[in-house]
Write a protein that holds these residues in place. Structure first.
Motif, PDB file in Angstrom:
ATOM      1  N   ALA A 147       0.816  -1.214   0.000  1.00 55.78           N
ATOM      2  CA  ALA A 147       0.000   0.000   0.000  1.00 55.78           C
ATOM      3  C   ALA A 147       0.850   1.265   0.000  1.00 55.78           C
ATOM      4  CB  ALA A 147      -0.929   0.001   1.210  1.00 55.78           C
ATOM      5  N   GLN A 148       2.061   1.183   0.565  1.00 48.42           N
ATOM      6  CA  GLN A 148       2.892   2.383   0.719  1.00 48.42           C
ATOM      7  C   GLN A 148       4.103   2.420  -0.205  1.00 48.42           C
ATOM      8  OE1 GLN A 148       1.991   4.860   2.835  1.00 48.42           O
ATOM      9  NE2 GLN A 148       0.155   3.640   3.265  1.00 48.42           N
ATOM     10  N   GLY A 149       4.444   1.279  -0.816  1.00 49.87           N
ATOM     11  CA  GLY A 149       5.639   1.244  -1.648  1.00 49.87           C
ATOM     12  C   GLY A 149       5.578   0.089  -2.627  1.00 49.87           C
ATOM     13  N   GLY A 150       6.746  -0.445  -2.997  1.00 51.17           N
ATOM     14  CA  GLY A 150       6.785  -1.549  -3.949  1.00 51.17           C
ATOM     15  C   GLY A 150       8.202  -1.817  -4.408  1.00 51.17           C
ATOM     16  N   TYR A 151       8.321  -2.552  -5.521  1.00 54.12           N
ATOM     17  CA  TYR A 151       9.619  -2.952  -6.050  1.00 54.12           C
ATOM     18  C   TYR A 151      10.118  -2.031  -7.164  1.00 54.12           C
ATOM     19  CZ  TYR A 151       9.160  -7.468  -3.641  1.00 54.12           C
ATOM     20  OH  TYR A 151       9.049  -8.457  -2.693  1.00 54.12           O
ATOM     21  N   GLU A 152       9.409  -0.935  -7.439  1.00 53.87           N
ATOM     22  CA  GLU A 152       9.751  -0.117  -8.596  1.00 53.87           C
ATOM     23  C   GLU A 152      11.143   0.507  -8.492  1.00 53.87           C
ATOM     24  OE1 GLU A 152       6.998   0.317  -6.766  1.00 53.87           O
ATOM     25  OE2 GLU A 152       5.534  -0.683  -8.077  1.00 53.87           O
ATOM     26  N   SER A 153      11.541   0.882  -7.292  1.00 54.63           N
ATOM     27  CA  SER A 153      12.853   1.495  -7.078  1.00 54.63           C
ATOM     28  C   SER A 153      13.269   1.255  -5.637  1.00 54.63           C
ATOM     29  CB  SER A 153      12.790   3.008  -7.349  1.00 54.63           C
ATOM     30  OG  SER A 153      11.951   3.644  -6.383  1.00 54.63           O
ATOM     31  N   ALA A 154      14.533   1.578  -5.347  1.00 55.49           N
ATOM     32  CA  ALA A 154      15.026   1.424  -3.976  1.00 55.49           C
ATOM     33  C   ALA A 154      14.222   2.286  -3.015  1.00 55.49           C
ATOM     34  CB  ALA A 154      16.508   1.771  -3.911  1.00 55.49           C
ATOM     35  N   GLN A 155      13.916   3.507  -3.417  1.00 53.08           N
ATOM     36  CA  GLN A 155      13.160   4.395  -2.531  1.00 53.08           C
ATOM     37  C   GLN A 155      11.727   3.903  -2.345  1.00 53.08           C
ATOM     38  OE1 GLN A 155      14.480   6.994  -0.767  1.00 53.08           O
ATOM     39  NE2 GLN A 155      12.487   6.805   0.259  1.00 53.08           N
ATOM     40  N   ALA A 156      11.139   3.349  -3.396  1.00 55.60           N
ATOM     41  CA  ALA A 156       9.785   2.809  -3.272  1.00 55.60           C
ATOM     42  C   ALA A 156       9.770   1.652  -2.282  1.00 55.60           C
ATOM     43  CB  ALA A 156       9.267   2.355  -4.639  1.00 55.60           C
ATOM     44  N   PHE A 157      10.811   0.813  -2.318  1.00 53.44           N
ATOM     45  CA  PHE A 157      10.882  -0.294  -1.358  1.00 53.44           C
ATOM     46  C   PHE A 157      10.974   0.240   0.061  1.00 53.44           C
ATOM     47  CE2 PHE A 157      12.308  -3.866   1.010  1.00 53.44           C
ATOM     48  CZ  PHE A 157      11.900  -4.992   0.323  1.00 53.44           C
ATOM     49  N   VAL A 158      11.810   1.214   0.276  1.00 54.16           N
ATOM     50  CA  VAL A 158      11.962   1.797   1.616  1.00 54.16           C
ATOM     51  C   VAL A 158      10.661   2.446   2.074  1.00 54.16           C
ATOM     52  CG1 VAL A 158      13.161   3.595   2.942  1.00 54.16           C
ATOM     53  CG2 VAL A 158      14.447   2.101   1.394  1.00 54.16           C
ATOM     54  N   ASP A 159       9.962   3.111   1.149  1.00 53.09           N
ATOM     55  CA  ASP A 159       8.692   3.754   1.494  1.00 53.09           C
ATOM     56  C   ASP A 159       7.673   2.738   2.001  1.00 53.09           C
ATOM     57  OD1 ASP A 159       9.697   6.196   0.766  1.00 53.09           O
ATOM     58  OD2 ASP A 159       8.822   6.174  -1.250  1.00 53.09           O
ATOM     59  N   GLY A 160       7.723   1.526   1.461  1.00 53.12           N
ATOM     60  CA  GLY A 160       6.821   0.491   1.951  1.00 53.12           C
ATOM     61  C   GLY A 160       7.351  -0.216   3.179  1.00 53.12           C
ATOM     62  N   LEU A 161       8.684  -0.378   3.247  1.00 53.39           N
ATOM     63  CA  LEU A 161       9.295  -1.106   4.357  1.00 53.39           C
ATOM     64  C   LEU A 161       9.099  -0.402   5.693  1.00 53.39           C
ATOM     65  CD1 LEU A 161      11.314  -3.395   5.324  1.00 53.39           C
ATOM     66  CD2 LEU A 161      13.117  -1.695   4.933  1.00 53.39           C
ATOM     67  N   ARG A 162       9.320   0.894   5.733  1.00 56.18           N
ATOM     68  CA  ARG A 162       9.341   1.604   7.019  1.00 56.18           C
ATOM     69  C   ARG A 162       8.006   1.525   7.764  1.00 56.18           C
ATOM     70  NH1 ARG A 162      12.861   7.100   6.379  1.00 56.18           N
ATOM     71  NH2 ARG A 162      12.452   7.089   8.619  1.00 56.18           N
ATOM     72  N   PRO A 163       6.863   1.809   7.125  1.00 57.95           N
ATOM     73  CA  PRO A 163       5.612   1.666   7.873  1.00 57.95           C
ATOM     74  C   PRO A 163       5.292   0.218   8.235  1.00 57.95           C
ATOM     75  CG  PRO A 163       5.162   2.197   5.570  1.00 57.95           C
ATOM     76  CD  PRO A 163       6.633   2.379   5.786  1.00 57.95           C
ATOM     77  N   ALA A 164       5.689  -0.720   7.371  1.00 51.53           N
ATOM     78  CA  ALA A 164       5.423  -2.121   7.684  1.00 51.53           C
ATOM     79  C   ALA A 164       6.196  -2.551   8.926  1.00 51.53           C
ATOM     80  CB  ALA A 164       5.799  -3.006   6.494  1.00 51.53           C
ATOM     81  N   ILE A 165       7.492  -2.190   9.005  1.00 52.21           N
ATOM     82  CA  ILE A 165       8.298  -2.548  10.167  1.00 52.21           C
ATOM     83  C   ILE A 165       7.795  -1.825  11.415  1.00 52.21           C
ATOM     84  CG2 ILE A 165      10.621  -2.534  11.142  1.00 52.21           C
ATOM     85  CD1 ILE A 165      10.227  -4.497   8.883  1.00 52.21           C
ATOM     86  N   ALA A 166       7.325  -0.592  11.247  1.00 54.87           N
ATOM     87  CA  ALA A 166       6.769   0.142  12.391  1.00 54.87           C
ATOM     88  C   ALA A 166       5.540  -0.576  12.946  1.00 54.87           C
ATOM     89  CB  ALA A 166       6.412   1.565  11.979  1.00 54.87           C
ATOM     90  N   VAL A 167       4.709  -1.109  12.061  1.00 52.83           N
ATOM     91  CA  VAL A 167       3.554  -1.882  12.522  1.00 52.83           C
ATOM     92  C   VAL A 167       4.026  -3.147  13.236  1.00 52.83           C
ATOM     93  CG1 VAL A 167       1.590  -3.262  11.734  1.00 52.83           C
ATOM     94  CG2 VAL A 167       1.957  -0.977  10.798  1.00 52.83           C
ATOM     95  N   GLY A 168       5.071  -3.783  12.702  1.00 51.52           N
ATOM     96  CA  GLY A 168       5.629  -4.946  13.391  1.00 51.52           C
ATOM     97  C   GLY A 168       6.075  -4.605  14.799  1.00 51.52           C
ATOM     98  N   ALA A 169       6.695  -3.439  14.976  1.00 50.81           N
ATOM     99  CA  ALA A 169       7.107  -3.005  16.315  1.00 50.81           C
ATOM    100  C   ALA A 169       5.902  -2.812  17.224  1.00 50.81           C
ATOM    101  CB  ALA A 169       7.905  -1.703  16.207  1.00 50.81           C
ATOM    102  N   ALA A 170       4.834  -2.221  16.695  1.00 52.73           N
ATOM    103  CA  ALA A 170       3.629  -2.010  17.495  1.00 52.73           C
ATOM    104  C   ALA A 170       3.003  -3.345  17.895  1.00 52.73           C
ATOM    105  CB  ALA A 170       2.625  -1.171  16.710  1.00 52.73           C
ATOM    106  N   VAL A 171       3.009  -4.304  16.979  1.00 49.96           N
ATOM    107  CA  VAL A 171       2.458  -5.626  17.285  1.00 49.96           C
ATOM    108  C   VAL A 171       3.258  -6.291  18.403  1.00 49.96           C
ATOM    109  CG1 VAL A 171       2.168  -7.958  16.364  1.00 49.96           C
ATOM    110  CG2 VAL A 171       1.426  -5.994  15.021  1.00 49.96           C
ATOM    111  N   LEU A 172       4.585  -6.167  18.375  1.00 47.23           N
ATOM    112  CA  LEU A 172       5.411  -6.756  19.423  1.00 47.23           C
ATOM    113  C   LEU A 172       5.193  -6.057  20.765  1.00 47.23           C
ATOM    114  CD1 LEU A 172       8.549  -7.380  17.266  1.00 47.23           C
ATOM    115  CD2 LEU A 172       7.467  -9.107  18.696  1.00 47.23           C
ATOM    116  N   ALA A 173       4.934  -4.763  20.739  1.00 44.66           N
ATOM    117  CA  ALA A 173       4.598  -4.075  21.982  1.00 44.66           C
ATOM    118  C   ALA A 173       3.274  -4.596  22.543  1.00 44.66           C
ATOM    119  CB  ALA A 173       4.521  -2.571  21.736  1.00 44.66           C
ATOM    120  N   LEU A 174       2.302  -4.849  21.665  1.00 40.99           N
ATOM    121  CA  LEU A 174       1.044  -5.460  22.114  1.00 40.99           C
ATOM    122  C   LEU A 174       1.297  -6.849  22.695  1.00 40.99           C
ATOM    123  CD1 LEU A 174      -1.473  -4.554  19.248  1.00 40.99           C
ATOM    124  CD2 LEU A 174      -1.498  -3.723  21.607  1.00 40.99           C
ATOM    125  N   ALA A 175       2.215  -7.583  22.088  1.00 41.47           N
ATOM    126  CA  ALA A 175       2.568  -8.891  22.625  1.00 41.47           C
ATOM    127  C   ALA A 175       3.141  -8.770  24.032  1.00 41.47           C
ATOM    128  CB  ALA A 175       3.580  -9.584  21.700  1.00 41.47           C
TER     129      ALA A 175
END
Length: 486
Positions: free
Chosen positions: A422-450
């Motif tokens: 939803a936030q990025g993709g494989y089109e370029s390095a920056q597009a990958f990072v744009d998708g990676l950062r919010p996804a990893i942030a959600v992972g951090a929030a999920v672990l805090a809930l854990a």
């Protein structure tokens, strides 16, 4: 619960049992993460989009999760050595099929069959080991078995990366074939047959759980591709949810339910299982994306990427003994919660420092924190599961915990990949990072809930003592099943 074994004249039975069950457990545990560093090469060779890569990992974890307890029950009823051989044969043949896969769809199908074989084989390894080991030596045997399986998880990305770079990605699957072929006759000659109670199999519950989870994961995977209002996506999500609701109702009423709902009346059992599922959700989803980031964005080779993941995946070798000492002294709950919050901090840090040209040194603190947190979680969490139920329920409780962890892993890859798309993709390095950062942030929030879920477990002293007592009965595989490997 009754069981009986046939006598065996195997020489050096303990040593052979450790080798056979250890190697089999290593194979099944390795295939959870070995494919992660091979994903960019698989994508380049076989094609496919992000959703195909998700299924390459999740097809294995999902079938493994939903059939794990059913596989143990099959072994109890029809013979544990016999079903171990069946599961090992399926796993070995499916590994060969994965290596020979001409396209991404056939690879996904082979991975799903691999998961079926692992689900039958894995929970029986500890039972068969127990049958060969005298009671006074079981603690040592379980420790070796658990260490071998832990090594498989820790080394998975590195082995996958090395084989992909220096041979080909197909060899992450070919590796299982000679091992499986060698183990089959050894299992027949060196392991004793044993049986459980022969209770009725919960086929209805297994079908409801399997199809329900498949529907939900299918909807999550296809959502970014077909749109969240697409007919197939909505059908998968709603049908899957309805089937899981039916599974809960069935399990609350069935006499021999695969997962008795009465266990969740315990706040301790509910809390530690919620924490376990959420932990795997955040961890698996993050490793799935970060392994691709290291190669596709930062330009590391598969072997270099596997090596750079070791501060995370391999930290358990150093920290696990400390976690055991701490849980002995202060109880498992604070150690598990601290580990989850530390891992959440590590992921949050990685979500901030990830850029298209980030140095490895800038990422290292996040990887180390994530590894420390993961290592603090495993052994104390297993002890908390055992302490949360009665001795008679420990086998089912352990199997349920391991199944929920694997479910969490499959959901984590689907959910975090959806955020990435939803936030990025494989089109370029920056597009990958744009998708990676919010996804990893959600992972951090999920672990805090854990971590919060772990804090909901009532404070109880002696969780580790309860774990030790649990290994004494005649059916410790029912007590531990695959706990030591996670």
């Amino acid at each position: 619960m009754s069981q009986h074994s046939e006598p065996s004249a195997r020489a050096g039975g303990v040593g052979w049992a450790l080798v056979i069950t250890g190697v089999a457990g290593f194979m099944a545990a390795l295939d959870n993460l070995v494919v992660t560093t091979a994903l960019p090469s698989i994508r380049e060779d076989l094609g496919g989009g992000l959703h195909d890569l998700e299924w390459t990992v999740s097809a294995y974890t999902l079938t493994f999760a939903v059939l794990l307890m059913f596989g143990a029950a099959l072994g109890d009823r029809f013979g544990r050595r016999r079903l171990f051989a069946v599961g090992l044969s399926i796993f070995t043949l499916a590994s060969a099929a994965a290596a020979l896969a001409p396209g991404i769809d056939s690879l996904i199908a082979a991975r799903a069959v691999q998961g079926v074989g692992a689900a039958v084989m894995m929970p029986l390894t500890l039972t068969l080991l127990t049958a060969a080991v005298p009671a006074e030596k079981r603690g040592m045997a379980y420790g070796i078995w658990g260490a071998v399986n832990g090594l498989a998880v820790a080394s998975g990305p590195l082995i996958g990366g090395a084989l992909t770079e220096h041979v080909s990605w197909q060899w992450i699957f070919w590796l299982n074939v000679p091992l499986g072929i060698a183990l089959l006759p050894l299992a027949r000659l060196r392991l004793a047959e044993s049986y459980g109670s022969g209770a009725r199999l919960d086929v209805t519950g297994t079908l409801l759980a399997s199809t329900g989870l498949f529907g939900i994961v299918y909807g999550l995977v296809r959502g970014p591709v077909d749109g969240w209002t697409g007919q197939s996506v909505l059908l998968g999500l709603f049908t899957g949810s309805a089937l899981l609701a039916a599974f809960v109702l069935h399990s609350g009423r069935a006499k021999n339910a695969m997962l008795p709902m009465r266990l969740f009346r315990s706040r301790a059992f509910s809390g530690i299982n919620a924490a376990s599922m959420l932990m795997y959700l955040g961890m698996f989803g993050s490793i799935f994306l970060l392994s691709q980031y290291l190669q596709g964005v930062l330009g590391y080779s598969p072997t270099e990427a596997g090596l750079r993941m070791l501060p995370w995946t391999g930290m358990s070798v150093l920290v696990a003994p400390v976690a055991g000492i701490l849980s002995d002294r202060i109880g498992g709950r604070p150690v598990v919660a601290a580990g989850l919050f530390i891992q959440a901090t590590g992921l949050a840090y990685l979500s901030v420092v990830a850029t298209a040209d980030a140095s490895y040194g800038s990422q290292l603190p996040g990887l180390v924190l994530s590894g420390i947190g993961m290592a603090l979680f495993f052994a104390p969490a297993s002890a908390l599961v055992m302490a949360s139920v009665t001795a008679e329920e420990q086998g089912v409780a352990s199997g349920a915990n391991n199944a929920l962890r694997e479910v969490g892993g499959a959901l984590g890859i689907a959910i975090m990949s959806s955020i990435f798309s939803a936030q990025g993709g494989y089109e370029s390095a920056q597009a990958f990072v744009d998708g990676l950062r919010p996804a990893i942030a959600v992972g951090a929030a999920v672990l805090a809930l854990a971590g919060l879920a772990a804090l909901a477990v009532p404070a109880r002293r002696g969780a580790v003592l309860a774990m030790a007592e649990a290994t004494g009965p005649e059916e410790p595989s029912k007590v531990l099943e695959t706990t030591a490997s996670r």
